[in-house]
Design an enzyme around this catalytic site. Structure first.
Site, PDB file in Angstrom:
ATOM      1  N   HIS A  63       0.818  -1.221   0.000  1.00  0.00           N
ATOM      2  CA  HIS A  63       0.000   0.000   0.000  1.00  0.00           C
ATOM      3  C   HIS A  63       0.847   1.263   0.000  1.00  0.00           C
ATOM      4  O   HIS A  63       0.387   2.321  -0.411  1.00  0.00           O
ATOM      5  CB  HIS A  63      -1.025  -0.064   1.134  1.00  0.00           C
ATOM      6  CG  HIS A  63      -2.114  -1.026   0.783  1.00  0.00           C
ATOM      7  ND1 HIS A  63      -2.114  -2.319   1.219  1.00  0.00           N
ATOM      8  CD2 HIS A  63      -3.167  -0.896  -0.061  1.00  0.00           C
ATOM      9  CE1 HIS A  63      -3.150  -2.948   0.684  1.00  0.00           C
ATOM     10  NE2 HIS A  63      -3.798  -2.114  -0.083  1.00  0.00           N
TER      11      HIS A  63
ATOM     12  N   ARG B  83     -10.515   3.670  -2.006  1.00  0.00           N
ATOM     13  CA  ARG B  83     -10.133   2.824  -0.868  1.00  0.00           C
ATOM     14  C   ARG B  83     -10.500   3.575   0.406  1.00  0.00           C
ATOM     15  O   ARG B  83      -9.661   4.289   0.974  1.00  0.00           O
ATOM     16  CB  ARG B  83      -8.624   2.556  -0.892  1.00  0.00           C
ATOM     17  CG  ARG B  83      -8.149   1.629  -2.000  1.00  0.00           C
ATOM     18  CD  ARG B  83      -6.648   1.433  -1.907  1.00  0.00           C
ATOM     19  NE  ARG B  83      -6.155   0.315  -2.678  1.00  0.00           N
ATOM     20  CZ  ARG B  83      -5.601   0.425  -3.892  1.00  0.00           C
ATOM     21  NH1 ARG B  83      -5.462   1.600  -4.461  1.00  0.00           N
ATOM     22  NH2 ARG B  83      -5.178  -0.664  -4.517  1.00  0.00           N
TER      23      ARG B  83
ATOM     24  N   ARG C 164     -15.299   1.458  -2.475  1.00  0.00           N
ATOM     25  CA  ARG C 164     -15.165   0.159  -1.802  1.00  0.00           C
ATOM     26  C   ARG C 164     -15.425   0.353  -0.318  1.00  0.00           C
ATOM     27  O   ARG C 164     -14.860   1.268   0.296  1.00  0.00           O
ATOM     28  CB  ARG C 164     -13.761  -0.398  -2.017  1.00  0.00           C
ATOM     29  CG  ARG C 164     -13.581  -1.741  -1.341  1.00  0.00           C
ATOM     30  CD  ARG C 164     -12.267  -2.347  -1.679  1.00  0.00           C
ATOM     31  NE  ARG C 164     -11.167  -1.639  -1.047  1.00  0.00           N
ATOM     32  CZ  ARG C 164      -9.893  -1.893  -1.303  1.00  0.00           C
ATOM     33  NH1 ARG C 164      -9.566  -2.802  -2.198  1.00  0.00           N
ATOM     34  NH2 ARG C 164      -8.943  -1.231  -0.682  1.00  0.00           N
TER      35      ARG C 164
ATOM     36  N   GLU D 199     -10.835 -10.824  -5.888  1.00  0.00           N
ATOM     37  CA  GLU D 199      -9.423 -10.864  -5.478  1.00  0.00           C
ATOM     38  C   GLU D 199      -9.085 -12.169  -4.767  1.00  0.00           C
ATOM     39  O   GLU D 199      -7.978 -12.356  -4.288  1.00  0.00           O
ATOM     40  CB  GLU D 199      -9.044  -9.627  -4.649  1.00  0.00           C
ATOM     41  CG  GLU D 199     -10.073  -9.150  -3.683  1.00  0.00           C
ATOM     42  CD  GLU D 199      -9.764  -7.783  -3.075  1.00  0.00           C
ATOM     43  OE1 GLU D 199      -8.727  -7.186  -3.371  1.00  0.00           O
ATOM     44  OE2 GLU D 199     -10.589  -7.329  -2.270  1.00  0.00           O
TER      45      GLU D 199
ATOM     46  N   ASN E 247      -3.869  -7.234  -7.130  1.00  0.00           N
ATOM     47  CA  ASN E 247      -2.831  -7.277  -6.082  1.00  0.00           C
ATOM     48  C   ASN E 247      -3.083  -8.452  -5.142  1.00  0.00           C
ATOM     49  O   ASN E 247      -2.199  -9.266  -4.883  1.00  0.00           O
ATOM     50  CB  ASN E 247      -2.825  -5.982  -5.267  1.00  0.00           C
ATOM     51  CG  ASN E 247      -2.739  -4.746  -6.139  1.00  0.00           C
ATOM     52  OD1 ASN E 247      -2.201  -4.808  -7.227  1.00  0.00           O
ATOM     53  ND2 ASN E 247      -3.278  -3.632  -5.669  1.00  0.00           N
ATOM     54  N   ASP E 248      -4.306  -8.506  -4.630  1.00  0.00           N
ATOM     55  CA  ASP E 248      -4.613  -9.622  -3.737  1.00  0.00           C
ATOM     56  C   ASP E 248      -4.788 -10.919  -4.515  1.00  0.00           C
ATOM     57  O   ASP E 248      -4.429 -11.994  -4.026  1.00  0.00           O
ATOM     58  CB  ASP E 248      -5.875  -9.317  -2.915  1.00  0.00           C
ATOM     59  CG  ASP E 248      -5.532  -8.514  -1.674  1.00  0.00           C
ATOM     60  OD1 ASP E 248      -4.543  -8.860  -1.001  1.00  0.00           O
ATOM     61  OD2 ASP E 248      -6.225  -7.526  -1.380  1.00  0.00           O
TER      62      ASP E 248
ATOM     63  N   ARG F 154       1.979 -10.182  -0.168  1.00  0.00           N
ATOM     64  CA  ARG F 154       2.285  -9.009  -0.996  1.00  0.00           C
ATOM     65  C   ARG F 154       3.116  -7.965  -0.270  1.00  0.00           C
ATOM     66  O   ARG F 154       3.667  -7.063  -0.897  1.00  0.00           O
ATOM     67  CB  ARG F 154       0.994  -8.378  -1.530  1.00  0.00           C
ATOM     68  CG  ARG F 154       0.113  -7.803  -0.465  1.00  0.00           C
ATOM     69  CD  ARG F 154      -1.245  -7.429  -1.004  1.00  0.00           C
ATOM     70  NE  ARG F 154      -1.307  -6.076  -1.513  1.00  0.00           N
ATOM     71  CZ  ARG F 154      -2.442  -5.450  -1.779  1.00  0.00           C
ATOM     72  NH1 ARG F 154      -3.601  -6.066  -1.616  1.00  0.00           N
ATOM     73  NH2 ARG F 154      -2.439  -4.214  -2.216  1.00  0.00           N
TER      74      ARG F 154
ATOM     75  N   CYS G 253      -8.846  -3.106 -11.004  1.00  0.00           N
ATOM     76  CA  CYS G 253      -8.424  -1.923 -10.246  1.00  0.00           C
ATOM     77  C   CYS G 253      -7.154  -2.188  -9.448  1.00  0.00           C
ATOM     78  O   CYS G 253      -6.739  -1.370  -8.643  1.00  0.00           O
ATOM     79  CB  CYS G 253      -9.541  -1.421  -9.338  1.00  0.00           C
ATOM     80  SG  CYS G 253     -10.049  -2.627  -8.116  1.00  0.00           S
TER      81      CYS G 253
HETATM   82  C1  PEP Z   1      -6.225  -5.363  -5.001  1.00  0.00           C
HETATM   83  O1  PEP Z   1      -6.107  -6.209  -4.126  1.00  0.00           O
HETATM   84  O2  PEP Z   1      -5.803  -5.515  -6.170  1.00  0.00           O
HETATM   85  C2  PEP Z   1      -6.883  -4.077  -4.713  1.00  0.00           C
HETATM   86  C3  PEP Z   1      -7.149  -3.238  -5.677  1.00  0.00           C
HETATM   87  O3  PEP Z   1      -7.158  -3.773  -3.408  1.00  0.00           O
HETATM   88  P1  PEP Z   1      -6.002  -3.362  -2.354  1.00  0.00           P
HETATM   89  O4  PEP Z   1      -4.748  -3.139  -3.134  1.00  0.00           O
HETATM   90  O5  PEP Z   1      -6.451  -2.156  -1.644  1.00  0.00           O
HETATM   91  O6  PEP Z   1      -5.935  -4.562  -1.472  1.00  0.00           O
HETATM   92 MG    MG Z   2      -7.243  -6.028  -2.322  1.00  0.00          MG
END
Ligand code: PEP
Ligand code: MG
Length: 560
Positions: free
Chosen positions: A187, A289, A325, A414, A437-438, A448, A485
């Site tokens: 993040h 977010r 979200r 995710e 990402n997740d 991650r 996203c």
């Molecule tokens: C993701 O997981 O790709 C996502 C967009 O949410 P975050 O990065 O906030 O977990």
């Molecule tokens: Mg995520």
């Protein structure tokens, strides 16, 4: 030093910068077995002097900031000077503790009282711990931890930065961020891109670079030059110019060269992000977010407070879409007011929607606030849930969103289960957005936040692309739109692959939109489909990237 001497990390936020290093020192804990003070009265006196010196530093800073920050710093200085705090330290010294341990224990007692009192006092816990960290460091003869107050533009270098620290950085003075650890989808990396600050993570031995050393940073390639010579500086400027030229002059709604539309949207985390992104050429917000608003909060934000901030965000985007979200708390984004206690594997625990199911009060307050702000602004607000795994969860969330008077509901995909069963999940809602990402973290079983696992977390992993393809197939079957996203959407070359896989919107840091728009304008949909096929046929992320680059327009080398 010449271009050949570049050190390599991972570029996570594009742009180039040259400037002197300011190192961020991590907080120090009191020594585990600190000996008892041999003279508690003298130690008490020393601690008083140190606390006074911390208060003086805070006063000094207060004199140079705006009125709101001034008040907070003045209040924090008062806490450092509070005779009650020194008296509590005396008590711990008398009971056989060493000075640093006594300061730590006394501060934590105060924190517990503040948290129990709630409200304004609970919000001061972070400041009190800042006093403690400075006092402990000074008692041990070390420099103050944390991001030093900047007076001149600088390149911030750290082992890693917490999201809350990154959010607090001054955009006008931070030229670039370089970290030794940290992952490309952490993040911190996401926040840096959103703030438009060039950033490189995973730079070996970054913390050994001395304060004041000049660094030249390329946040696109991940290159960092120590003490760059004039030729290297000039090369960096040329790179920026080449990239700016490759962006061309595309504007407005994005489409492939044969007219297939792909909505390009902004990822935001605060009202300030919204105001910055709202002024740019983007079609709306694809991911708000909301947990980023409350990272440093000890108490839950009130309904009124949430209505105010959501209204500000929606106003910045007018009639454009705003995908919000609901709170994605837990794992690497813990929220103190939504803490359910220790978990062995927080990324696999009560996070995201699971936490909302445990604390429906938090979800309902948030949904009520969103509905109120949506009505007040007349905005096209769409609400989506984080970390949905099953169709049942999607149905539960959709019910609650509708009950709170919000018409459009979606889910994030995710979790691999949701990608594989997207048809059933999407049958319950209006849209989905893939959080790569997740999805990468859970597909490759790689944390991650652990920078050393960056290779596994590469969004070009063919296994990840297979799951994106599965989710898009489910979207087609259900007749529902599906976007991306996660950070994958911000890579112009990968954006072509995602488009070829069937994604119809891409959401990213707003500063990345022009490059993705330019990439789309250079390719038609059949080429994107061929790229998707080539990427999925590849054996490794690098093979996938190479195969796709082989099919791409020559200008793409300046965009990636
Ligand atoms: C993701 O997981 O790709 C996502 C967009 O949410 P975050 O990065 O906030 O977990
Ligand atoms: Mg995520």
């Amino acid at each position: 030093m010449s271009a050949l001497d570049a050190r390599h990390g991972i570029g996570v936020s594009p742009g180039t910068a040259v400037g002197p290093v300011v190192q961020v020192r991590p907080p120090v804990r009191p020594p585990a077995l600190e000996p008892a003070s041999t003279d508690p009265a003298a130690s008490g006196q020393l601690v008083r002097q140190i606390l006074e010196s911390v208060a003086a530093t805070l006063d000094d800073r207060a004199a140079r900031v705006d009125a709101a920050a001034q008040q907070i710093l003045a209040a924090t200085a008062m806490m450092a000077r509070d005779p009650g705090l020194s008296a509590a330290v005396d008590k711990h010294l008398a009971s056989g503790r060493g000075p640093a341990t006594a300061v730590d224990a006394a501060t934590e007692e105060y924190c517990a009282i503040f948290i129990a009192a709630g409200g304004y006092l609970a919000e001061r816990v972070t400041d009190l711990r800042d006093v403690r960290d400075r006092a402990v460091a000074r008692l041990l003869g070390l420099e103050d931890p944390g991001v030093p107050e900047l007076t001149e533009p600088a390149v911030i270098v750290a082992h890693d930065l917490a999201p809350a620290e990154t959010a607090g950085l001054r955009r006008d003075l931070v030229l670039a961020i370089v970290t030794e650890s940290g992952g490309p989808t952490s993040h911190t990396a996401i926040l840096a891109a959103q703030m438009g600050i060039p950033a490189v993570v995973q730079l070996p031995h970054a913390v050994a670079i001395g304060d004041g050393t000049v660094l030249a940073v390329d946040g696109s390639t991940g290159e960092v030059f120590v003490d760059p010579d004039p030729a290297t500086r000039a090369e960096l400027v040329q790179r920026s110019e080449r990239r700016a030229k490759a962006l061309g002059t595309t504007s407005g709604p994005a489409a492939t060269s044969d007219g297939h539309p792909v909505a390009l949207l902004a990822n935001i985390g605060t009202a300030q992000d919204a105001e910055r992104a709202g002024a740019l050429d983007v079609e709306g917000v694809g991911l708000f977010r909301t947990e980023f608003l409350f990272l440093d909060r000890e108490t839950a934000p009130s309904l009124e407070e949430q209505v105010a901030v959501y209204t500000r965000v929606f106003e910045a985007f007018g009639t454009r879409r705003g995908v919000v979200r609901t709170l994605d708390a837990g794992a690497d984004k813990p929220l103190a007011f939504a803490d359910l206690g220790h978990e062995e594997n927080p990324a696999l625990g009560m996070r995201g929607l699971r936490l909302s199911a445990e604390r429906p009060d938090l979800l309902d307050t948030q949904l009520t606030a969103l509905a109120t702000a949506a009505r007040a602004t007349g905005s096209d607000v769409r609400v989506m849930a984080p970390m949905v795994a099953t169709a049942e969860e999607a149905a539960w969330f959709a019910r609650r969103v509708h009950e709170n008077g919000l018409p459009t509901v979606g889910v994030m995909i995710e979790v691999p289960a949701a990608a594989l069963r997207a048809r059933h999940v999407l049958a319950e809602v209006d849209f989905a957005s893939i959080g790569t990402n997740d999805l990468a973290q859970y597909t490759l079983a790689a944390d991650r936040t652990q920078g050393e696992l960056a290779t596994l977390l590469d969004p070009w992993q063919p296994a990840l692309l297979d799951l994106v393809a599965a989710a898009c197939g489910g979207g087609r079957d259900a007749g529902k739109p599906i976007g991306v996203c996660g950070e994958a959407a911000a890579d112009p070359l990968l954006a072509l692959v995602l488009t070829g896989l069937g994604v119809n919107s891409l959401s990213m840091a707003a500063t990345r939109v022009p490059a993705v728009r330019a990439a789309l304008s250079l390719h038609d949909l059949p080429t994107c489909a061929a790229m998707a096929e080539a990427a999925r046929a590849a054996r490794s992320p690098q093979d996938a990237r190479d195969a796709v680059l082989g099919l791409a327009h020559r200008l793409m080398t300046d965009l990636v």
